[in-house]
Design a protein around this motif. Structure first.
Motif, PDB file in Angstrom:
ATOM      1  N   GLY A  93     -57.651  40.092  94.468  1.00 12.86           N
ATOM      2  CA  GLY A  93     -56.320  40.360  94.951  1.00 12.86           C
ATOM      3  C   GLY A  93     -55.204  40.803  94.087  1.00 12.86           C
ATOM      4  O   GLY A  93     -54.145  41.258  94.371  1.00 12.86           O
ATOM      5  N   ILE A  94     -55.469  41.297  92.941  1.00 15.44           N
ATOM      6  CA  ILE A  94     -54.298  41.586  91.943  1.00 15.44           C
ATOM      7  C   ILE A  94     -55.013  42.948  91.657  1.00 15.44           C
ATOM      8  O   ILE A  94     -56.173  43.621  91.631  1.00 15.44           O
ATOM      9  CB  ILE A  94     -54.722  41.299  90.582  1.00 15.44           C
ATOM     10  CG1 ILE A  94     -54.464  39.407  90.535  1.00 15.44           C
ATOM     11  CG2 ILE A  94     -53.568  41.725  89.493  1.00 15.44           C
ATOM     12  CD1 ILE A  94     -54.511  38.719  89.336  1.00 15.44           C
ATOM     13  N   PRO A  95     -53.845  43.774  91.701  1.00 20.78           N
ATOM     14  CA  PRO A  95     -54.071  45.295  91.517  1.00 20.78           C
ATOM     15  C   PRO A  95     -54.427  45.555  90.548  1.00 20.78           C
ATOM     16  O   PRO A  95     -54.436  44.903  89.356  1.00 20.78           O
ATOM     17  CB  PRO A  95     -52.559  45.717  91.841  1.00 20.78           C
ATOM     18  CG  PRO A  95     -51.735  44.952  92.490  1.00 20.78           C
ATOM     19  CD  PRO A  95     -52.377  43.541  92.048  1.00 20.78           C
ATOM     20  N   ILE A 132     -54.156  39.625  81.923  1.00 17.39           N
ATOM     21  CA  ILE A 132     -53.195  39.269  83.072  1.00 17.39           C
ATOM     22  C   ILE A 132     -53.464  37.525  82.856  1.00 17.39           C
ATOM     23  O   ILE A 132     -54.405  37.030  82.739  1.00 17.39           O
ATOM     24  CB  ILE A 132     -53.790  39.498  84.275  1.00 17.39           C
ATOM     25  CG1 ILE A 132     -54.031  41.080  84.718  1.00 17.39           C
ATOM     26  CG2 ILE A 132     -53.425  38.996  85.657  1.00 17.39           C
ATOM     27  CD1 ILE A 132     -52.614  41.611  84.763  1.00 17.39           C
ATOM     28  N   GLU A 133     -52.328  37.146  82.526  1.00 16.71           N
ATOM     29  CA  GLU A 133     -52.262  35.771  82.157  1.00 16.71           C
ATOM     30  C   GLU A 133     -52.172  34.894  83.534  1.00 16.71           C
ATOM     31  O   GLU A 133     -52.526  33.896  83.706  1.00 16.71           O
ATOM     32  CB  GLU A 133     -51.053  35.210  81.376  1.00 16.71           C
ATOM     33  CG  GLU A 133     -50.915  35.764  80.086  1.00 16.71           C
ATOM     34  CD  GLU A 133     -51.950  35.078  79.188  1.00 16.71           C
ATOM     35  OE1 GLU A 133     -51.806  33.865  79.056  1.00 16.71           O
ATOM     36  OE2 GLU A 133     -52.723  35.836  78.434  1.00 16.71           O
ATOM     37  N   SER A 134     -51.368  35.103  84.567  1.00 18.95           N
ATOM     38  CA  SER A 134     -51.261  34.717  85.693  1.00 18.95           C
ATOM     39  C   SER A 134     -51.307  35.435  86.822  1.00 18.95           C
ATOM     40  O   SER A 134     -50.638  36.524  86.774  1.00 18.95           O
ATOM     41  CB  SER A 134     -50.062  33.902  85.946  1.00 18.95           C
ATOM     42  OG  SER A 134     -49.715  33.251  87.036  1.00 18.95           O
ATOM     43  N   GLY A 136     -50.202  34.975  89.804  1.00 22.71           N
ATOM     44  CA  GLY A 136     -48.731  34.811  90.547  1.00 22.71           C
ATOM     45  C   GLY A 136     -48.714  34.298  91.931  1.00 22.71           C
ATOM     46  O   GLY A 136     -49.818  33.698  92.123  1.00 22.71           O
ATOM     47  N   PRO A 137     -47.726  34.495  92.614  1.00 23.74           N
ATOM     48  CA  PRO A 137     -46.637  35.324  92.394  1.00 23.74           C
ATOM     49  C   PRO A 137     -45.886  34.591  91.342  1.00 23.74           C
ATOM     50  O   PRO A 137     -45.384  33.399  91.588  1.00 23.74           O
ATOM     51  CB  PRO A 137     -46.137  35.720  93.640  1.00 23.74           C
ATOM     52  CG  PRO A 137     -46.478  34.544  94.626  1.00 23.74           C
ATOM     53  CD  PRO A 137     -47.768  34.045  94.180  1.00 23.74           C
ATOM     54  N   PRO A 138     -44.966  35.279  90.384  1.00 19.92           N
ATOM     55  CA  PRO A 138     -45.300  36.707  90.201  1.00 19.92           C
ATOM     56  C   PRO A 138     -46.501  36.995  89.360  1.00 19.92           C
ATOM     57  O   PRO A 138     -46.911  36.043  88.506  1.00 19.92           O
ATOM     58  CB  PRO A 138     -43.959  37.038  89.436  1.00 19.92           C
ATOM     59  CG  PRO A 138     -43.599  35.722  88.460  1.00 19.92           C
ATOM     60  CD  PRO A 138     -43.935  34.559  89.567  1.00 19.92           C
ATOM     61  N   ILE A 139     -46.829  38.190  89.095  1.00 17.16           N
ATOM     62  CA  ILE A 139     -48.009  38.399  88.293  1.00 17.16           C
ATOM     63  C   ILE A 139     -47.498  38.329  86.806  1.00 17.16           C
ATOM     64  O   ILE A 139     -46.432  39.117  86.480  1.00 17.16           O
ATOM     65  CB  ILE A 139     -48.569  40.020  88.549  1.00 17.16           C
ATOM     66  CG1 ILE A 139     -49.128  39.946  89.988  1.00 17.16           C
ATOM     67  CG2 ILE A 139     -49.717  40.255  87.377  1.00 17.16           C
ATOM     68  CD1 ILE A 139     -49.609  41.388  90.188  1.00 17.16           C
ATOM     69  N   ILE A 140     -48.121  37.567  85.973  1.00 15.11           N
ATOM     70  CA  ILE A 140     -47.593  37.364  84.394  1.00 15.11           C
ATOM     71  C   ILE A 140     -48.699  38.013  83.631  1.00 15.11           C
ATOM     72  O   ILE A 140     -50.007  37.801  83.661  1.00 15.11           O
ATOM     73  CB  ILE A 140     -47.234  36.008  83.939  1.00 15.11           C
ATOM     74  CG1 ILE A 140     -46.289  35.220  84.808  1.00 15.11           C
ATOM     75  CG2 ILE A 140     -46.906  35.919  82.627  1.00 15.11           C
ATOM     76  CD1 ILE A 140     -45.007  36.023  85.087  1.00 15.11           C
ATOM     77  N   ALA A 141     -48.321  38.984  82.529  1.00 15.73           N
ATOM     78  CA  ALA A 141     -49.217  39.636  81.799  1.00 15.73           C
ATOM     79  C   ALA A 141     -48.864  39.293  80.385  1.00 15.73           C
ATOM     80  O   ALA A 141     -47.565  39.340  79.976  1.00 15.73           O
ATOM     81  CB  ALA A 141     -49.249  41.147  82.194  1.00 15.73           C
ATOM     82  N   ARG A 142     -50.002  39.539  79.410  1.00 16.40           N
ATOM     83  CA  ARG A 142     -49.413  39.437  78.111  1.00 16.40           C
ATOM     84  C   ARG A 142     -49.632  40.884  77.601  1.00 16.40           C
ATOM     85  O   ARG A 142     -50.530  41.819  78.016  1.00 16.40           O
ATOM     86  CB  ARG A 142     -50.862  38.867  77.348  1.00 16.40           C
ATOM     87  CG  ARG A 142     -50.709  38.501  75.723  1.00 16.40           C
ATOM     88  CD  ARG A 142     -51.301  37.661  75.077  1.00 16.40           C
ATOM     89  NE  ARG A 142     -52.289  36.866  75.795  1.00 16.40           N
ATOM     90  CZ  ARG A 142     -53.543  37.007  75.654  1.00 16.40           C
ATOM     91  NH1 ARG A 142     -53.955  37.993  74.865  1.00 16.40           N
ATOM     92  NH2 ARG A 142     -54.508  36.310  76.251  1.00 16.40           N
ATOM     93  N   VAL A 143     -48.836  41.563  77.120  1.00 16.05           N
ATOM     94  CA  VAL A 143     -48.384  42.855  76.676  1.00 16.05           C
ATOM     95  C   VAL A 143     -48.163  42.927  75.127  1.00 16.05           C
ATOM     96  O   VAL A 143     -47.607  42.066  74.513  1.00 16.05           O
ATOM     97  CB  VAL A 143     -47.427  43.704  77.437  1.00 16.05           C
ATOM     98  CG1 VAL A 143     -47.740  43.489  78.931  1.00 16.05           C
ATOM     99  CG2 VAL A 143     -45.952  43.014  76.977  1.00 16.05           C
ATOM    100  N   GLU A 144     -48.225  44.228  74.742  1.00 18.09           N
ATOM    101  CA  GLU A 144     -48.008  44.359  73.242  1.00 18.09           C
ATOM    102  C   GLU A 144     -47.128  45.655  73.231  1.00 18.09           C
ATOM    103  O   GLU A 144     -47.712  46.674  73.852  1.00 18.09           O
ATOM    104  CB  GLU A 144     -49.238  44.556  72.200  1.00 18.09           C
ATOM    105  CG  GLU A 144     -50.103  45.561  72.552  1.00 18.09           C
ATOM    106  CD  GLU A 144     -51.382  45.552  71.750  1.00 18.09           C
ATOM    107  OE1 GLU A 144     -52.145  46.534  71.608  1.00 18.09           O
ATOM    108  OE2 GLU A 144     -51.842  44.410  71.096  1.00 18.09           O
ATOM    109  N   PRO A 145     -46.365  46.043  72.559  1.00 28.17           N
ATOM    110  CA  PRO A 145     -45.454  47.106  72.428  1.00 28.17           C
ATOM    111  C   PRO A 145     -46.214  48.191  71.626  1.00 28.17           C
ATOM    112  O   PRO A 145     -47.019  48.010  70.693  1.00 28.17           O
ATOM    113  CB  PRO A 145     -44.209  46.740  71.727  1.00 28.17           C
ATOM    114  CG  PRO A 145     -44.427  45.368  71.209  1.00 28.17           C
ATOM    115  CD  PRO A 145     -45.512  44.720  71.805  1.00 28.17           C
ATOM    116  N   LEU A 146     -46.001  49.465  72.093  1.00 29.62           N
ATOM    117  CA  LEU A 146     -46.506  50.544  71.579  1.00 29.62           C
ATOM    118  C   LEU A 146     -45.515  51.221  70.637  1.00 29.62           C
ATOM    119  O   LEU A 146     -44.438  51.556  71.092  1.00 29.62           O
ATOM    120  CB  LEU A 146     -47.230  51.535  72.423  1.00 29.62           C
ATOM    121  CG  LEU A 146     -48.390  50.738  73.226  1.00 29.62           C
ATOM    122  CD1 LEU A 146     -48.894  51.762  74.360  1.00 29.62           C
ATOM    123  CD2 LEU A 146     -49.362  50.744  72.338  1.00 29.62           C
TER     124      LEU A 146
END
Length: 161
Positions: A93-95, A132-134, A136-146
């Motif tokens: 169900g997550i995009p 994707i960490e959670s 959600g709602p809300p969807i929580i993601a782990r990201v790294e800056p580029l």
């Protein structure tokens, strides 16, 4: 004239370095899907959030110290062939998201009486989706800056002139 140009370019680089050091993208961040729209750093994007996951993501970002969330687009749908169109939703169900998105700052936010949230977001930095960490709602993601910089090549110099 050339030394003045070099000084101006040096000032621009030092200002860009200063902005990059001031910008801290959190490791985990709320996510808003943007459909097939791609948001770039420095771009302003008006958002009308009506879905619970988007409203909660904007609220979470607005209440955080950096007021940041991530915006990831969906891959473009396949061309119409007369068959049932494929949806960009995963089985859970997550995009499904593209791997590269943009961290954005909530510049302005207003809640409407009907429960929707109007926000103006400004792209801050490119980010890579790590996980994707959670859901959600809300969807929580782990990201790294580029990194925001490309290599300064002869071709790039020619385009800039």
């Amino acid at each position: 004239m050339n030394s003045r140009s070099d000084q101006t370019q040096g000032d621009q680089h030092s200002q860009a370095d200063l902005r990059a050091t001031e910008l801290r993208v959190p490791e985990t961040i709320p996510v808003i899907p943007s459909g097939t729209t791609i948001v770039y750093p420095q771009q302003l994007m008006p958002v009308l959030a009506a879905e619970e996951r988007d409203i909660k993501a904007i609220n979470a970002a607005a209440s955080s110290p950096g007021k940041m969330l991530a915006i990831f687009s969906h891959p473009a749908p396949p061309p119409v062939t007369g068959e049932e169109p494929a949806r960009p939703e995963a089985e859970e169900g997550i995009p499904k998201f593209r791997q590269i998105g943009t961290a954005a700052t909530v510049v302005r936010m207003a809640k409407s009486p009907d429960g929707t949230v109007h926000a103006i977001l400004q792209g801050s930095a490119r980010v890579r989706l790590v996980a994707i960490e959670s859901e959600g709602p809300p969807i929580i993601a782990r990201v790294e800056p580029l990194p925001d910089r490309g290599e300064r090549t002869l071709q790039l110099e020619a385009v800039m002139r």
